[in-house]
Design a protein around this motif. Structure first.
Motif, PDB file in Angstrom:
ATOM      1  N   TYR A  70      16.732  -5.962 -42.709  1.00 25.31           N
ATOM      2  CA  TYR A  70      17.852  -5.915 -41.749  1.00 25.31           C
ATOM      3  C   TYR A  70      18.868  -4.869 -42.212  1.00 25.31           C
ATOM      4  O   TYR A  70      19.132  -4.737 -43.402  1.00 25.31           O
ATOM      5  CB  TYR A  70      18.503  -7.296 -41.696  1.00 25.31           C
ATOM      6  CG  TYR A  70      19.707  -7.395 -40.798  1.00 25.31           C
ATOM      7  CD1 TYR A  70      20.995  -7.243 -41.318  1.00 25.31           C
ATOM      8  CD2 TYR A  70      19.575  -7.666 -39.446  1.00 25.31           C
ATOM      9  CE1 TYR A  70      22.111  -7.356 -40.500  1.00 25.31           C
ATOM     10  CE2 TYR A  70      20.689  -7.780 -38.625  1.00 25.31           C
ATOM     11  CZ  TYR A  70      21.950  -7.630 -39.158  1.00 25.31           C
ATOM     12  OH  TYR A  70      23.046  -7.737 -38.355  1.00 25.31           O
ATOM     13  N   LYS A 140      22.571 -15.432 -46.718  1.00 29.34           N
ATOM     14  CA  LYS A 140      21.316 -15.575 -45.974  1.00 29.34           C
ATOM     15  C   LYS A 140      20.164 -14.958 -46.759  1.00 29.34           C
ATOM     16  O   LYS A 140      19.069 -15.502 -46.814  1.00 29.34           O
ATOM     17  CB  LYS A 140      21.426 -14.920 -44.593  1.00 29.34           C
ATOM     18  CG  LYS A 140      22.314 -15.711 -43.657  1.00 29.34           C
ATOM     19  CD  LYS A 140      22.285 -15.174 -42.230  1.00 29.34           C
ATOM     20  CE  LYS A 140      23.148 -16.076 -41.350  1.00 29.34           C
ATOM     21  NZ  LYS A 140      23.178 -15.683 -39.948  1.00 29.34           N
TER      22      LYS A 140
ATOM     23  N   GLU B  25      19.079 -14.275 -34.694  1.00 24.30           N
ATOM     24  CA  GLU B  25      20.212 -13.427 -35.055  1.00 24.30           C
ATOM     25  C   GLU B  25      20.413 -13.500 -36.556  1.00 24.30           C
ATOM     26  O   GLU B  25      19.947 -14.428 -37.210  1.00 24.30           O
ATOM     27  CB  GLU B  25      21.485 -13.870 -34.325  1.00 24.30           C
ATOM     28  CG  GLU B  25      21.937 -15.278 -34.669  1.00 24.30           C
ATOM     29  CD  GLU B  25      23.210 -15.675 -33.950  1.00 24.30           C
ATOM     30  OE1 GLU B  25      23.682 -14.921 -33.086  1.00 24.30           O
ATOM     31  OE2 GLU B  25      23.735 -16.749 -34.265  1.00 24.30           O
ATOM     32  N   VAL B  26      21.145 -12.485 -37.077  1.00 22.95           N
ATOM     33  CA  VAL B  26      21.453 -12.497 -38.509  1.00 22.95           C
ATOM     34  C   VAL B  26      22.963 -12.557 -38.692  1.00 22.95           C
ATOM     35  O   VAL B  26      23.498 -13.470 -39.292  1.00 22.95           O
ATOM     36  CB  VAL B  26      20.879 -11.236 -39.199  1.00 22.95           C
ATOM     37  CG1 VAL B  26      21.330 -11.171 -40.657  1.00 22.95           C
ATOM     38  CG2 VAL B  26      19.357 -11.241 -39.136  1.00 22.95           C
ATOM     39  N   ASN B  27      23.669 -11.564 -38.102  1.00 26.22           N
ATOM     40  CA  ASN B  27      25.125 -11.506 -38.240  1.00 26.22           C
ATOM     41  C   ASN B  27      25.675 -10.937 -36.942  1.00 26.22           C
ATOM     42  O   ASN B  27      26.275  -9.874 -36.915  1.00 26.22           O
ATOM     43  CB  ASN B  27      25.488 -10.608 -39.437  1.00 26.22           C
ATOM     44  CG  ASN B  27      26.967 -10.671 -39.759  1.00 26.22           C
ATOM     45  OD1 ASN B  27      27.612 -11.703 -39.584  1.00 26.22           O
ATOM     46  ND2 ASN B  27      27.526  -9.571 -40.209  1.00 26.22           N
ATOM     47  N   LYS B  29      28.016 -10.682 -34.532  1.00 30.90           N
ATOM     48  CA  LYS B  29      29.389 -10.981 -34.114  1.00 30.90           C
ATOM     49  C   LYS B  29      29.876 -10.040 -33.023  1.00 30.90           C
ATOM     50  O   LYS B  29      30.566 -10.430 -32.105  1.00 30.90           O
ATOM     51  CB  LYS B  29      30.313 -10.868 -35.319  1.00 30.90           C
ATOM     52  CG  LYS B  29      30.113 -12.014 -36.256  1.00 30.90           C
ATOM     53  CD  LYS B  29      31.109 -12.047 -37.347  1.00 30.90           C
ATOM     54  CE  LYS B  29      30.795 -13.286 -38.186  1.00 30.90           C
ATOM     55  NZ  LYS B  29      31.338 -13.226 -39.476  1.00 30.90           N
TER      56      LYS B  29
END
Lengths: 144, 243
Positions: A70, A140, B25-27, B29
């Motif tokens: 990511y 995470k 989703e990861v982050n 915002k």
């Protein structure tokens, strides 16, 4: 063969872009401080523009190998390929019209020298938004 | 995003639980994009920007990239600014494709889908400096062309096949007050673009602009047909398959 150039390799290497050097230092620090769980990354791109002063877009990103690689883009730096300063530093990618009319956009994100650039960069990296992003991504990634 | 069922309003999470989907989703915002996928689907979110989410999809042993866009509407940005945004995004797409293709023999294939808020013939979509998305499947199959000495990969814009068809629905968005006094009425803001490598895996008969969901009609028909934006959304959904 006659050499009309006034530089050699050594002199060129002393002139490494200050801005890129500073950004890479901070990117490496992020990597080291997080034990490689978050990897700081700096990359440059040419802007396809025929007018205006700024023609290089530099991306400062966090790559997270444990989250399927990511990538989180933290901010952008705009510069001119032929000059070290001034540069613009901004959270959001700037539209062409902003780069064309800097005075319309606002000068609070512009750095005219190394000291101003470091101040702006510090404000961004120490901001609550960036801190939260780092914590969330680290948490995470550590769980994976 | 809510849906009504027998007068009960449900949230995305409740619907996901019922259908065995997950919010991916990861982050996320800054983003107006929400990605839902079946829990067993091998889909990784690899980037989340304000107007773009990027997923790596691995299905039946094949990998491809899914770029989901939601660009700013014409209400907030003029057309040239929206096109400029897409020129930059096209650079992001190419860079990501190169990065993700490092361990592959060929360049990875991609799908770009979403609300572009631009016509399929806009500079950012059809232009060589933008997404280079053509209506011609034959041209797109060639994979790329050279423009000013630079290689530019093609996208095939699947939506040309649906635009202006002599049907109830002729686009994905309806407006009868065009600010330029143009007689468009139906706009195809929502589009699906695919790389050459996916053309044969994309059955065109499965590409549809959705008019009904069960007994719920999303379009009001009459003398003129319009989207029922009061009860549902101002855009119609699109569905497609990749096999």
């Amino acid at each position: 063969m006659k050499d009309f150039w006034s530089f050699d390799r050594k002199s060129l290497e002393k002139e490494i872009s200050t801005v890129n050097e500073i950004l890479k230092e901070q990117a490496n620090l992020l990597t080291n401080k997080t034990g490689g769980i978050l990897i700081g990354r700096v990359s440059n791109r040419k802007l396809e523009r025929k007018d205006g002063f700024y023609d290089i877009e530099t991306l400062f990103e966090i790559k997270v190998p444990n989250l399927a690689n990511y990538v989180c883009r933290l901010f952008y730096v705009y510069s001119n390929a032929r000059k070290n300063f001034p540069v613009l530093i901004n959270y959001e990618r700037l539209e062409d019209r902003h780069l064309r009319k800097l005075e319309a956009f606002g000068q609070e994100n512009e750095a005219k020298n190394e000291s101003e650039f470091e101040k702006l960069l510090k404000n961004i990296l120490q901001s609550p938004e960036v801190n939260e992003t780092v914590k969330v991504l680290y948490a995470k990634a550590s769980q994976n | 995003m809510l849906c009504e069922k027998k007068g009960i309003v449900k949230s995305i999470n409740e619907i996901c639980e019922e259908l065995n989907f997950a919010v991916k989703e990861v982050n996320n915002k800054k983003n107006s994009i929400v990605v839902l996928a079946k829990k067993e689907c091998k889909l990784d979110i690899i980037q989340e920007e304000r107007h773009l989410s990027v997923c790596r999809v691995n299905v039946f042993g094949e990998k491809y990239l899914l770029f989901i866009v939601h660009l700013t509407s014409a209400v907030h940005k003029e057309e040239s600014a929206r096109n400029d945004r897409l020129l930059r995004i096209s650079g992001d797409i190419e860079n990501l494709e190169k990065e993700e293709s490092k361990e592959l023999e060929d360049l990875i294939s991609s799908v770009v889908v979403g609300d572009f808020n631009l016509h399929p013939y806009s500079r950012g979509i059809i232009g060589a400096g933008g997404l280079n998305a053509t209506m011609s499947k034959e041209r797109a199959r060639k994979g790329k062309r050279i423009v000013d000495g630079e290689e530019r990969r093609f996208f095939y814009n699947t939506m040309w096949a649906l635009m202006g068809a002599d049907k109830v629905v002729q686009g994905t968005y309806y407006n009868d007050n065009d600010s330029q006094d143009e007689s468009m009425y139906w706009y195809t803001w929502d589009q699906v673009l695919i790389r050459a490598g996916l053309i044969d895996k994309f059955p065109m008969e499965e590409l549809k602009i959705v008019e009904n969901i069960g007994a719920n009609k999303l379009v009001i028909t009459g003398d003129v047909h319009k989207i029922d934006k009061k009860r549902y959304s101002d855009h119609l959904p699109i569905v497609f398959e990749i096999r």
